[in-house]
Design an enzyme around this catalytic site. Structure first.
Site, mmCIF file in Angstrom:
data_model
loop_
_atom_site.group_PDB
_atom_site.id
_atom_site.type_symbol
_atom_site.label_atom_id
_atom_site.label_comp_id
_atom_site.label_asym_id
_atom_site.label_seq_id
_atom_site.Cartn_x
_atom_site.Cartn_y
_atom_site.Cartn_z
ATOM 1 C CG ASP A 18 -2.082 1.241 1.132
ATOM 2 O OD1 ASP A 18 -1.806 2.146 0.542
ATOM 3 O OD2 ASP A 18 -2.348 1.260 2.090
ATOM 4 C CG MET A 19 1.410 3.441 -3.706
ATOM 5 S SD MET A 19 3.255 2.548 -3.472
ATOM 6 C CE MET A 19 4.071 3.854 -3.581
ATOM 7 C CE1 TYR A 23 -4.419 9.389 -5.456
ATOM 8 C CE2 TYR A 23 -6.145 10.960 -5.478
ATOM 9 C CZ TYR A 23 -6.252 9.874 -5.784
ATOM 10 O OH TYR A 23 -6.748 8.968 -6.268
ATOM 11 N NE ARG A 60 -1.919 10.338 6.530
ATOM 12 C CZ ARG A 60 -2.211 9.737 6.455
ATOM 13 N NH1 ARG A 60 -2.575 8.260 7.159
ATOM 14 N NH2 ARG A 60 -2.423 9.582 5.280
ATOM 15 C CG ASP A 120 -2.737 3.968 -2.529
ATOM 16 O OD1 ASP A 120 -4.512 3.058 -2.669
ATOM 17 O OD2 ASP A 120 -2.717 4.283 -1.213
ATOM 18 C CD GLU A 121 -5.924 -0.375 -1.040
ATOM 19 O OE1 GLU A 121 -6.168 -1.708 -0.457
ATOM 20 O OE2 GLU A 121 -7.090 -0.288 -1.802
HETATM 21 N N1 DCP Z 1 -7.988 9.386 -2.037
HETATM 22 C C1 DCP Z 1 -8.997 9.671 -2.082
HETATM 23 N N2 DCP Z 1 -10.166 10.282 -1.641
HETATM 24 C C2 DCP Z 1 -10.322 9.219 -0.701
HETATM 25 C C3 DCP Z 1 -10.133 8.793 -0.059
HETATM 26 C C4 DCP Z 1 -8.314 8.241 -0.343
HETATM 27 O O1 DCP Z 1 -9.165 10.480 -3.134
HETATM 28 N N3 DCP Z 1 -11.720 9.872 -0.048
HETATM 29 C C5 DCP Z 1 -7.147 9.272 -2.723
HETATM 30 C C6 DCP Z 1 -5.949 9.710 -1.950
HETATM 31 C C7 DCP Z 1 -5.234 9.348 -0.856
HETATM 32 C C8 DCP Z 1 -5.449 7.334 -2.721
HETATM 33 O O2 DCP Z 1 -6.497 7.759 -3.078
HETATM 34 O O3 DCP Z 1 -3.782 9.235 -1.173
HETATM 35 C C9 DCP Z 1 -4.970 5.943 -1.711
HETATM 36 O O4 DCP Z 1 -5.928 6.336 -0.737
HETATM 37 P P1 DCP Z 1 -5.430 5.176 0.947
HETATM 38 O O5 DCP Z 1 -6.665 5.498 1.441
HETATM 39 O O6 DCP Z 1 -4.214 4.444 0.717
HETATM 40 O O7 DCP Z 1 -4.499 6.915 1.573
HETATM 41 P P2 DCP Z 1 -3.070 7.524 1.550
HETATM 42 O O8 DCP Z 1 -2.670 7.059 0.492
HETATM 43 O O9 DCP Z 1 -2.707 9.346 1.036
HETATM 44 O O10 DCP Z 1 -2.327 7.624 3.106
HETATM 45 P P3 DCP Z 1 -2.119 5.912 3.611
HETATM 46 O O11 DCP Z 1 -0.691 6.786 3.435
HETATM 47 O O12 DCP Z 1 -2.817 6.434 4.991
HETATM 48 O O13 DCP Z 1 -2.641 4.857 3.197
#
Ligand code: DCP
Length: 667
Positions: A18-19, A23, A60, A120-121
C-alpha cells in the site's frame, strides 16, 4: 476452539503493498521542494478551501485529517502546503495518480502474481519466489540480511527487555528450527523489503506492506505500521491479532453485517466470533456468510491473488455537496456529459492500449428530496449494456438517470416535491479482452446478451434478443430483471450505495465481487435462461416517438448480429458481391421502430431464412458502436482486394474476413 486451516493456503506467501499518502507523494515528486513538509492534496473546489483527500504524515502529526476542509487544515497546521488536484472537465483529473500507480505495479509485477487492488494498492503472491529462495539460498545461509528487512514488524515475536530490535528480527528470520510456513514468511520478508526498495529507487515513492499467508491477513497487516514499513503475520500471531481487531475494522464488516454482529451477536472483535459454531453463524446469516464468518474468525481466507494488472472497471464521478447540489435535469445532463466524456476517453485508451472492452454501463447517484417523508429511500442505481462512442454513453447515462429519477420520485411524483442530486457517477464494468484472431466478432457479441435502448422520456426499453454462440449456435430467451446483489451473501442484508466521495479513488479498480455490491439496488439488465422462443421486447412505460431516435433509423449492428447463428459461409459469395449473409426480411436497415410483435415475427423468419445484405449499406453510426478493432475488420471488407486476401488466408488460419465470422446458414 481448535483452529482448522486448509493446508493449501498455509504455505502461501502473500503480500499487500500500500503506497503511503499516495497523492501527496505524487505531488511531492512533481514539486520536490514540498518533501518533508506538512502537505495535503485538496479537491479543487473553493468552498472552505476545498476537501482534503490525501494528507502527508508530517501534516498528520499536526492533527490534520482527511475529513477536514482546507481552511480547517490551515487552522490546525498553519504551515501546511495545500496542493490542488489537477482539474479537467470541471472535475478532479486523476490520470497522473493512475499512471503513478501503474509505475509501481509494473515493478511489483515482476516478482510474482500481482493483483492491482486499487489506485495505490497491490496484492502479490510470492509463494514461488519464497519457495525458490528457501531451496536455493535460505535466510540462515545468507551472510547478511538487508537493513530494510531487519526493520520489519513481526507480530507476536517474543523479545526480552533490552533486546536489540533488529537483532531479534534477524534471529526470527534466520531460525533454523522454524516450521516451513514461518521459513517461507522469512523469505517473504526479504523479498518484500527488496521490492519496496526497488519501488522507492525507481519511482521515488515509499510504500508499506503486510506479509502473511493469505490476502486478508496481509491487508490487515499492511496498515499496521505506516509509513514505509512492513509487518508480518506468522500463524502463531493470527489469533491474537483477530482477538483485538474491532469488527468494523475488517474490510467486509464495515457495513450492516458488522453492525448486526455487534448488536445481534454482541461481539466486539473478529476473534469474538470464535465462540459461535459454524451452524449457529449459518442460522443467523445463511450458509455462505455463516461459513465465511467462521473462517475469518480463524484467519482463514481462500481468496486467491488474481493475476490482474489492469482495472476491472472504469468510473468517473463527482459530488455536489451543500449548495452545489444539482436541481435541474439540464444541470444533471451537463455533468453526466462531462463524466461520460471522461469515461469514454478511458474506455478508448483501454481499448487502444490493452485491447479490452467493457460491456456494462452503470449510473449511480446520491440524492435527497425536498419533503423527504421516506428519508431512507436511496436513489436507485441503473445499469445497461454499454455502447461505445461518447454521445452514446452520454445518451444512455442520461436515460438511465431519468429512469432512476422516476423510480426515486415514485410513479405519481408529487408535483410539490423537488429533488437534489449530491453525487453522480458513471462506470463501465465487465471488462473483457477482445479475443484476437478467429471469431473475435462472435465472441464480442457473445459477451453482450441484451441490447438496451434508453429512451429520452426516462423509461428504459430493452430488446431481448438471442445471442449467437460461436460454439453451440444455441439461443436463450432473455428477460429484464431487477437484481439486488449483495456482498453479504445470503443474509438478505443490503450493501450500501457507494460512497461517491471515495468512488473516484477506487472505482476503476473495484474487484468484480465488490462491483456487484456497488450495483446493489440496480436495475441491471441481466440475462436469465429461458425458453428458446426468439426475440421478445419488454416495455417499461416506453414511448417510441422520440424524434432523435427516429432519425437514427438504423438498428444497431449488435442488434442485428446477435440474432444469427454462426455457420460456415462460402468464400465465393463474399468475393463476388461484397455482401454478407443476412435475413432478406431484415435487409431494410431503416425499420428500427418496428413493434415488438413484428420483431418477434421477424426474428423467427430470420432464423429460417438465409440472410444477405450489402456491407456497404451499413450506416456509419452503426459502426461507431463497435470497438475500433472490430470496426477495422468490418472496413477491410469494403476493400475487394482485402476480401480476397482474407478469403485466401482463411485456409492458413489467419482469418480476418467478416465472411469467416458470419457465414450463411449451413443447410
Ligand atoms: N483518496 C481520495 N479520496 C478518499 C480517499 C483516498 O481521493 N476519500 C485518494 C488519495 C489517497 C489515495 O486515494 O492518496 C490512496 O488512499 P489511501 O486510503 O490509501 O490513503 P493514502 O495513501 O493517502 O494514505 P495512507 O498512507 O494512510 O494509505
Amino acid at each position: 476452539m481448535p483452529v482448522a486451516r486448509p493446508e493449501t493456503s498455509d504455505a502461501r506467501v502473500i503480500a499487500h503493498v500500500d503506497m503511503d499518502c499516495f497523492y501527496v507523494q505524487v505531488e511531492q515528486r512533481k514539486q520536490p521542494e514540498l518533501r518533508g513538509l506538512p502537505t495535503a492534496v485538496v479537491q479543487y473546489n473553493e468552498w472552505q478551501g476545498g476537501g482534503l483527500i490525501a494528507v502527508s504524515y508530517e501534516a498528520r502529526k499536526c492533527g490534520v485529517k482527511r475529513s477536514m476542509r482546507g481552511d480547517e487544515a490551515k487552522a490546525a497546521c498553519p504551515e501546511i502546503q495545500l496542493v490542488q488536484v489537477p482539474v479537467a472537465r470541471g472535475k478532479a483529473d486523476l490520470n497522473t495518480y493512475r499512471s503513478a500507480g501503474s509505475e509501481v505495479v509494473s515493478i511489483l509485477a515482476l516478482s510474482g502474481k500481482c493483483e492491482r487492488a486499487s489506485i495505490d494498492e497491490v496484492y502479490l503472491d510470492l509463494t514461488d519466489a519464497a519457495e525458490s529462495m528457501l531451496a536455493d539460498a535460505p535466510p540462515e545461509s545468507l551472510e547478511s540480511i538487508d537493513e530494510e528487512a531487519l526493520k520489519s514488524h513481526i507480530l507476536g515475536m517474543r523479545r526480552e527487555d533490552g533486546d536489540d530490535f533488529k537483532e531479534s528480527v534477524r534471529d526470527w528470520i534466520c531460525r533454523k528450527d522454524a516450521d516451513r510456513r514461518d521459513k517461507l514468511l522469512a523469505c517473504g520478508i526479504i523479498i518484500v523489503a527488496a521490492l519496496r526498495k526497488q519501488v522507492l529507487k525507481e519511482t521515488e515513492f515509499s510504500c508499506s506492506a503486510g506479509i502473511a499467508h493469505n490476502k486478508m491477513l496481509a491487508k490487515l497487516a499492511s496498515g499496521m505500521n505506516k509509513p514505509a514499513q512492513q509487518t508480518v503475520v506468522p500463524y502463531s500471531a493470527v489469533q491474537e491479532l483477530l482477538s483485538s481487531l474491532p469488527v468494523k475494522k475488517m474490510k467486509q464488516l464495515g457495513g450492516k453485517l458488522g453492525t448486526s454482529l455487534q448488536t445481534d451477536l454482541g461481539i466486539d472483535t473478529v476473534g469474538d466470533l470464535l465462540q459461535f459454531s459454524e451452524t449457529k453463524l449459518q442460522e443467523h446469516y445463511g450458509i455462505n456468510t455463516g461459513t465465511w464468518l467462521w473462517n475469518i474468525a480463524r484467519g482463514i481466507s481462500g481468496e486467491e491473488v488474481q493475476g490482474r494488472l489492469l482495472p476491472k472497471s472504469h468510473g468517473s464521478g463527482k459530488t455536489f455537496p451543500g449548495p452545489r447540489a444539482l436541481k435541474s435535469l439540464s444541470n444533471v445532463q451537463h455533468w453526466l456529459n462531462q463524466l461520460s466524456e471522461e469515461l469514454s476517453e478511458r474506455l478508448s485508451s483501454d481499448l487502444e492500449q490493452n485491447k479490452r472492452i467493457a460491456s456494462t454501463l452503470t449510473l449511480h447517484a446520491s440524492a435527497f428530496r425536498s419533503r423527504d417523508s421516506d428519508s431512507h429511500k436511496k436513489f436507485p442505481s441503473k445499469s445497461c449494456p454499454l455502447r461505445y462512442g461518447v454521445t452514446k454513453v452520454q445518451e444512455d447515462a442520461f436515460n438511465l438517470f431519468q429512469a432512476a429519477l422516476r423510480e426515486y420520485m415514485g410513479p405519481f411524483g408529487n408535483k410539490q416535491e423537488t429533488w437534489r442530486i449530491t453525487g453522480l457517477s458513471v462506470s463501465a464494468s465487465k471488462i473483457v479482452d477482445i479475443p484476437s484472431g478467429t471469431s473475435s466478432i462472435m465472441r464480442y457479441f457473445q459477451s453482450q446478451s441484451t441490447v438496451p435502448s434508453c429512451s429520452a422520456d426516462g423509461c428504459v426499453q430493452e430488446h431481448i434478443v438471442n445471442a449467437p454462440s460461436a460454439s453451440e449456435g444455441c439461443s436463450e430467451q432473455r428477460s429484464v430483471e431487477t437484481q439486488a446483489a449483495s456482498l453479504e451473501g445470503d443474509t438478505g442484508a443490503t450493501y450500501t450505495l457507494p460512497d461517491l466521495d471515495n468512488l473516484h479513488k477506487n472505482i476503476d479498480l473495484i474487484p468484480e465481487k465488490d462491483m456487484s455490491c456497488l450495483l446493489n439496488e440496480t436495475t441491471d439488465f441481466q440475462t436469465q435462461s429461458g425458453s428458446n422462443k426468439g426475440t421478445q421486447t419488454k416495455r417499461i412505460g416506453r414511448k417510441t416517438n422520440n424524434a432523435k431516435e427516429k432519425n437514427q433509423g438504423m438498428p444497431s449492428i449488435v442488434d442485428i448480429f446477435k440474432n444469427y447463428t454462426a455457420t460456415p459461409q462460402s468464400k465465393q459469395e463474399t468475393r463476388e458481391d461484397s455482401t454478407v449473409s443476412s435475413t432478406s426480411k431484415r435487409a431494410n436497415f431503416s425499420s428500427r421502430s418496428s413493434h415488438s410483435s413484428e420483431v418477434n415475427q421477424e426474428v423467427e423468419e430470420r432464423r429460417e431464412t438465409e440472410w444477405s445484405y450489402k456491407i456497404g449499406e451499413i450506416d456509419q453510426s452503426v459502426f461507431d458502436e463497435l470497438p475500433a478493432e472490430i470496426q477495422r475488420e468490418f472496413r477491410s471488407l469494403l476493400r475487394p482486394n482485402k476480401q480476397l486476401k482474407a478469403g485466401k488466408s482463411k485456409g492458413d488460419g489467419s482469418a480476418s474476413s467478416i465472411a469467416h465470422y458470419f457465414p450463411p446458414l449451413n443447410r
